[in-house]
Write an enzyme that holds these catalytic residues in place. Structure first.
Site, PDB file in Angstrom:
ATOM      1  N   GLU A  86      33.579  43.780  45.234  1.00 36.98           N
ATOM      2  CA  GLU A  86      34.774  44.638  44.547  1.00 36.98           C
ATOM      3  C   GLU A  86      34.124  45.399  43.088  1.00 36.98           C
ATOM      4  O   GLU A  86      32.240  44.894  43.507  1.00 36.98           O
ATOM      5  CB  GLU A  86      34.272  43.166  43.203  1.00 36.98           C
ATOM      6  N   ASP A 297      26.037  28.107  50.162  1.00 36.16           N
ATOM      7  CA  ASP A 297      27.579  27.548  50.114  1.00 36.16           C
ATOM      8  C   ASP A 297      27.946  27.647  49.116  1.00 36.16           C
ATOM      9  O   ASP A 297      28.608  27.169  47.880  1.00 36.16           O
ATOM     10  CB  ASP A 297      27.278  26.550  50.800  1.00 36.16           C
TER      11      ASP A 297
HETATM   12  C1  MEV Z   1      37.033  40.671  36.915  1.00 35.97           C
HETATM   13  O1  MEV Z   1      36.759  40.448  38.316  1.00 35.97           O
HETATM   14  C2  MEV Z   1      35.745  40.296  35.839  1.00 35.97           C
HETATM   15  C3  MEV Z   1      36.487  40.695  34.221  1.00 35.97           C
HETATM   16  O2  MEV Z   1      37.921  40.117  34.676  1.00 35.97           O
HETATM   17  C4  MEV Z   1      35.603  38.909  34.262  1.00 35.97           C
HETATM   18  C5  MEV Z   1      36.239  38.713  32.750  1.00 35.97           C
HETATM   19  O3  MEV Z   1      37.139  39.233  32.298  1.00 35.97           O
HETATM   20  O4  MEV Z   1      35.003  38.354  31.818  1.00 35.97           O
HETATM   21  C6  MEV Z   1      36.640  41.181  33.819  1.00 35.97           C
END
Ligand code: MEV
Length: 449
Positions: A86, A297
């Site tokens: 990501e 893990d």
């Molecule tokens: C995205 O991968 C994670 C978030 O949605 C976490 C959150 O909303 O606290 C940004």
């Protein structure tokens, strides 16, 4: 119906597996064969190592491996390795690390590293008589596994305790041997599961040969022996704190407004499972990427964390906040069973590198580093959510993915990245700029539609 099944697939060579697969499922597509082979490592020894991690390996699956620098944890500076796909995760972790570097860093502690496992069994008699039997033979569980625990005991670990647990309120005749273990720097799955299987043998034999139990009390059915990935005692805590006014230094936001919204955001994640799930997902963005990079893990760590998040009967935030006497405090408390020996930790070359980069931490240190990555990630997410919104930073990092999908040249990428330095990135906005620069019609672009 077409028969695309096969017997003995695992026995085929890697080449033969690819050939069979592409023939049966991909009409013998040469490009797919080339693609899979192009991801093989040049060095055959390294490739063989990867091949042997699992069954039916065809090739390697790449994930980006990055680092988030400037993490100060208990006054030591770490550059934390992270493996994740990501776009914005490493950037967010690094940003939070720098933010807290100037505000005292992270303080972390391990509360305990106790692991747990069960022999689940059915027995048909009065609980008090089973308990009496168990107390009579309890020492045998330790004695009969002395050879298996010898090594671990020299390292300071071993079996901590074994108890009989009556689960008949859940299911008639259902009992457990519940054992607690200290597995030192290993995650301990093999150690624990081997011991549990030995306990099961002792349990069965001792029941059969017991002089006090009556014949009708000798019937036992061992259902299964397995560690639990829920290790609520294997707990780590990481925390940041600073004076309220230090929180928004260098911004035009008032600390009061920021804190009010931040506290509300954590509260919402505590009372509302829809939000708690996303909130904790963000925490696991940080945790999983370190767990993966260090060869641990991540499924076990996730499963454990989510069960812990629901321990009060409702799924809740794993992070907590307080503001008292002008001090903002933000912390995570999460169980996680990590190892720095065993498993892939000394096998996978990049995993070995991660450990080296972290100064070859022991399991407790790795727990603190990993929990801190989760806290940092969550701090970054909540800070964005209650200020600019998440999309600004996220799309900025995603920009290159969009440009790569469009197959933009390096020169086009450079130009477009420059353009979006002062503009909010949207998919449409990027496509529009790309088309303008290329001198093509928007309708000719099919990406992302
Ligand atoms: C995205 O991968 C994670 C978030 O949605 C976490 C959150 O909303 O606290 C940004």
């Amino acid at each position: 119906m077409e028969n695309k099944t096969i017997k003995g697939f695992s026995k085929l060579s890697k080449e033969a597996k690819i050939e069979w697969l592409t023939k049966e499922y991909l009409e013998g597509d040469d490009a797919s064969i080339e693609l899979l082979k192009s991801y093989w490592h040049n060095d055959t020894k390294t490739q063989k190592l990867h091949d042997e991690f699992i069954e039916n390996t065809l090739t390697n699956f790449y994930l980006p491996f990055g680092v988030a620098p400037n993490f100060m944890i208990n006054d030591t500076i770490y550059c934390i390795p992270m493996a994740i796909e990501e776009s914005s995760v490493v950037a967010a972790a690094a940003k939070s690390a720098s933010f807290w570097l100037n505000r005292g860093g992270f303080k972390a502690e391990v509360i305990s590293t106790t692991k747990v496992g069960h022999v689940h069994f059915a027995w048909y008699g009065e609980y008090e008589r089973l308990l009496d039997f168990f107390n009579r033979v309890k020492d045998k569980f330790f004695q009969n596994t002395e050879n298996l625990t010898a090594n671990m005991r020299t390292r300071g670990g071993g079996i901590l305790d074994i108890q009989l647990v009556n689960k008949c309120d859940l299911e008639p005749n259902y009992y457990q041997l519940m054992a607690k273990f200290e597995t030192c720097d290993s995650m301990g799955a093999n150690f624990i599961n081997s011991l549990l299987e030995e306990f099961s043998k002792t349990l069965t034999t001792e029941i059969e040969n017991d002089a006090i139990l009556r014949d009708e009390e000798k019937k036992i059915q061992v259902i299964m022996c397995i560690l639990s990935n829920y290790t609520p005692e294997c707990l780590v805590r990481s925390e940041v704190s600073c004076k309220v006014e230090e929180l928004t230094e260098g911004t035009d936001m008032s600390p009061e407004v920021f804190i009010e919204k931040f506290v509300q955001a954590i509260h919402v994640a505590t009372i509302e499972p829809y939000r708690a799930t996303t909130h904790n997902k963000g925490i696991f963005n940080g945790i999983d990427s370190v767990v993966l990079a260090t060869g641990n893990d991540f499924r076990a760590v996730e499963a454990c964390g989510h069960t812990y998040a629901a321990k009060d009967g409702q799924y809740k935030s794993l992070t907590h906040v307080s503001v008292e006497n002008g001090i903002f405090r933000f912390w995570i408390e999460i169980p996680m069973a990590l190892g720095t020996v065993g498993g892939l930790t000394k096998l996978h070359p990049i995993v070995k590198f991660s450990h080296k980069l972290l100064g070859n931490p022991n399991a407790e240190e790795l727990m603190m580093i990993t929990a801190t990555a989760g806290l940092a990630q969550n701090f970054g997410a909540i800070r964005s959510l209650v200020t600019t919104g998440i999309q600004k930073g996220h799309m900025k990092m995603h920009l290159l993915n969009i440009l790569n999908q469009l197959e933009a040249t390096d020169a086009e990428k450079k130009q477009i990245v420059e353009l979006f330095k002062t503009k909010t990135v949207t998919h449409k906005g990027v496509v529009d700029e790309f088309c303008r620069i290329r001198g093509i019609e928007n309708k000719d672009i099919s990406i992302g539609k």
